[in-house]
Scaffold this motif. Structure first.
Motif, PDB file in Angstrom:
ATOM      1  N   ALA A 235     -64.137  21.415  39.422  1.00  0.00           N
ATOM      2  CA  ALA A 235     -65.461  22.046  39.476  1.00  0.00           C
ATOM      3  C   ALA A 235     -66.511  21.239  38.727  1.00  0.00           C
ATOM      4  O   ALA A 235     -67.669  21.168  39.154  1.00  0.00           O
ATOM      5  N   GLU A 236     -66.128  20.607  37.627  1.00  0.00           N
ATOM      6  CA  GLU A 236     -67.105  19.830  36.859  1.00  0.00           C
ATOM      7  C   GLU A 236     -67.515  18.564  37.606  1.00  0.00           C
ATOM      8  O   GLU A 236     -68.684  18.187  37.615  1.00  0.00           O
ATOM      9  N   VAL A 237     -66.576  17.902  38.258  1.00  0.00           N
ATOM     10  CA  VAL A 237     -66.877  16.706  39.047  1.00  0.00           C
ATOM     11  C   VAL A 237     -67.826  17.065  40.190  1.00  0.00           C
ATOM     12  O   VAL A 237     -68.749  16.323  40.514  1.00  0.00           O
ATOM     13  N   MET A 238     -67.603  18.222  40.796  1.00  0.00           N
ATOM     14  CA  MET A 238     -68.363  18.638  41.972  1.00  0.00           C
ATOM     15  C   MET A 238     -69.517  19.591  41.653  1.00  0.00           C
ATOM     16  O   MET A 238     -70.087  20.205  42.549  1.00  0.00           O
ATOM     17  N   GLU A 239     -69.884  19.673  40.384  1.00  0.00           N
ATOM     18  CA  GLU A 239     -70.902  20.619  39.935  1.00  0.00           C
ATOM     19  C   GLU A 239     -72.207  20.516  40.727  1.00  0.00           C
ATOM     20  O   GLU A 239     -72.824  21.529  41.046  1.00  0.00           O
ATOM     21  N   PHE A 240     -72.649  19.328  41.050  1.00  0.00           N
ATOM     22  CA  PHE A 240     -73.938  19.136  41.722  1.00  0.00           C
ATOM     23  C   PHE A 240     -73.786  18.977  43.231  1.00  0.00           C
ATOM     24  O   PHE A 240     -74.752  18.671  43.923  1.00  0.00           O
TER      25      PHE A 240
ATOM     26  N   SER B 143     -80.290  17.756  36.946  1.00  0.00           N
ATOM     27  CA  SER B 143     -79.426  18.079  35.805  1.00  0.00           C
ATOM     28  C   SER B 143     -78.265  17.114  35.636  1.00  0.00           C
ATOM     29  O   SER B 143     -77.512  17.213  34.675  1.00  0.00           O
ATOM     30  N   ASN B 144     -78.125  16.170  36.564  1.00  0.00           N
ATOM     31  CA  ASN B 144     -76.988  15.247  36.523  1.00  0.00           C
ATOM     32  C   ASN B 144     -77.346  14.043  35.643  1.00  0.00           C
ATOM     33  O   ASN B 144     -77.670  12.966  36.122  1.00  0.00           O
ATOM     34  N   VAL B 145     -77.260  14.245  34.334  1.00  0.00           N
ATOM     35  CA  VAL B 145     -77.698  13.219  33.388  1.00  0.00           C
ATOM     36  C   VAL B 145     -76.853  11.948  33.476  1.00  0.00           C
ATOM     37  O   VAL B 145     -77.365  10.850  33.234  1.00  0.00           O
ATOM     38  N   ARG B 146     -75.588  12.064  33.843  1.00  0.00           N
ATOM     39  CA  ARG B 146     -74.738  10.870  33.951  1.00  0.00           C
ATOM     40  C   ARG B 146     -75.225   9.959  35.080  1.00  0.00           C
ATOM     41  O   ARG B 146     -75.355   8.748  34.910  1.00  0.00           O
ATOM     42  N   SER B 147     -75.488  10.546  36.236  1.00  0.00           N
ATOM     43  CA  SER B 147     -75.952   9.730  37.370  1.00  0.00           C
ATOM     44  C   SER B 147     -77.368   9.207  37.142  1.00  0.00           C
ATOM     45  O   SER B 147     -77.685   8.089  37.530  1.00  0.00           O
TER      46      SER B 147
ATOM     47  N   PHE C  60     -88.437  16.601  43.226  1.00  0.00           N
ATOM     48  CA  PHE C  60     -88.718  17.561  44.289  1.00  0.00           C
ATOM     49  C   PHE C  60     -87.770  18.756  44.196  1.00  0.00           C
ATOM     50  O   PHE C  60     -86.669  18.643  43.656  1.00  0.00           O
ATOM     51  N   PRO C  61     -88.192  19.911  44.743  1.00  0.00           N
ATOM     52  CA  PRO C  61     -87.288  21.062  44.770  1.00  0.00           C
ATOM     53  C   PRO C  61     -86.183  20.839  45.798  1.00  0.00           C
ATOM     54  O   PRO C  61     -86.442  20.368  46.910  1.00  0.00           O
TER      55      PRO C  61
ATOM     56  N   GLY D  72     -83.837  25.898  46.373  1.00  0.00           N
ATOM     57  CA  GLY D  72     -85.011  26.503  45.766  1.00  0.00           C
ATOM     58  C   GLY D  72     -84.861  26.830  44.293  1.00  0.00           C
ATOM     59  O   GLY D  72     -85.806  27.260  43.653  1.00  0.00           O
ATOM     60  N   THR D  73     -83.678  26.606  43.748  1.00  0.00           N
ATOM     61  CA  THR D  73     -83.443  26.953  42.342  1.00  0.00           C
ATOM     62  C   THR D  73     -83.320  25.733  41.446  1.00  0.00           C
ATOM     63  O   THR D  73     -83.333  25.866  40.232  1.00  0.00           O
ATOM     64  N   ARG D  74     -83.177  24.550  42.035  1.00  0.00           N
ATOM     65  CA  ARG D  74     -82.991  23.326  41.257  1.00  0.00           C
ATOM     66  C   ARG D  74     -83.912  22.245  41.790  1.00  0.00           C
ATOM     67  O   ARG D  74     -84.466  22.362  42.873  1.00  0.00           O
ATOM     68  N   TYR D  75     -83.998  21.167  41.013  1.00  0.00           N
ATOM     69  CA  TYR D  75     -84.799  20.020  41.418  1.00  0.00           C
ATOM     70  C   TYR D  75     -83.913  18.796  41.576  1.00  0.00           C
ATOM     71  O   TYR D  75     -82.832  18.718  40.994  1.00  0.00           O
ATOM     72  N   GLY D  76     -84.395  17.872  42.362  1.00  0.00           N
ATOM     73  CA  GLY D  76     -83.730  16.599  42.551  1.00  0.00           C
ATOM     74  C   GLY D  76     -84.682  15.466  42.234  1.00  0.00           C
ATOM     75  O   GLY D  76     -85.889  15.675  42.074  1.00  0.00           O
ATOM     76  N   ARG D  77     -84.112  14.285  42.157  1.00  0.00           N
ATOM     77  CA  ARG D  77     -84.889  13.072  41.909  1.00  0.00           C
ATOM     78  C   ARG D  77     -84.529  12.037  42.955  1.00  0.00           C
ATOM     79  O   ARG D  77     -83.364  11.884  43.308  1.00  0.00           O
ATOM     80  N   ARG D  78     -85.548  11.327  43.411  1.00  0.00           N
ATOM     81  CA  ARG D  78     -85.310  10.186  44.297  1.00  0.00           C
ATOM     82  C   ARG D  78     -85.686   8.930  43.519  1.00  0.00           C
ATOM     83  O   ARG D  78     -86.823   8.727  43.141  1.00  0.00           O
TER      84      ARG D  78
END
Length: 176
Positions: A32-37, A138-142, A157-158, A162-168
């Motif tokens: 579950a931790e590996v696949m969290e995101f 939230s994926n600080v490692r990546s 971007f959302p 709709g509950t989290r954000y991503g980065r490109r």
């Protein structure tokens, strides 16, 4: 253990995924931790389809998400590049995304960065001039790997949930 500028990077090997790698990926990612995101652990059948698609990408494009092995040949996860799926209703359709996913036992040892560097070398040779990395906010490692590679944050971007954000992140592969 973390990788520092004075510590050498681990040796990594990349290979086109095999049928057996579907089972290996399922094993190292069934956490579950590996696949969290990424929506949580997946069934073996998802990895069977995924490895088959990567073999097709490699045959057609010269790159894919390769199986990542340590210097003893143990499967750690994958790294590589693939086209962003046109079927998704969001994201950078038409772009080539680089990515990495490692089993938890390989975290914090420099494998993701070493594998990403090997990926960049291979995709440059394949003629790519730009890559993107799509990363959950939230994926600080990546995020740390992308920034260490010198990638630039192009957009926050959302996510479709709709509950989290991503980065490109983007990286030009042209010699400047």
């Amino acid at each position: 253990m973390t990788t520092s500028p004075t510590r050498p990077l681990p040796t990594v090997q990349l290979r086109v995924p095999t049928d057996e790698d579907a089972r290996a990926w399922h094993g190292v990612f069934d956490d579950a931790e590996v696949m969290e995101f990424l929506g949580g652990p997946a069934e073996l059948s998802a990895y069977e389809e995924f490895t088959a698609r990567q073999r097709m990408h490699d045959a057609q494009l010269g790159y894919c998400l390769w199986t990542l092995l340590d210097d003893e040949g143990e499967v750690l996860g994958f790294t590589g590049a693939q086209p962003w799926p046109a079927a998704k209703e969001w994201g950078p359709v038409g772009e080539i995304e680089i990515g990495w996913r490692l089993g938890r036992a390989a975290w914090g040892q420099g494998y993701a960065y070493a594998a990403a560097l090997a990926t960049l070398e291979r995709v440059r040779k394949a003629g790519l001039s730009r890559v993107v990395a799509m990363i959950d906010d939230s994926n600080v490692r990546s995020i740390a790997v992308a920034e260490r590679l010198g990638m630039d944050l192009e957009e926050r971007f959302p996510l479709p949930s709709g509950t989290r954000y991503g980065r490109r992140y983007v990286l030009s592969l042209r010699d400047e």
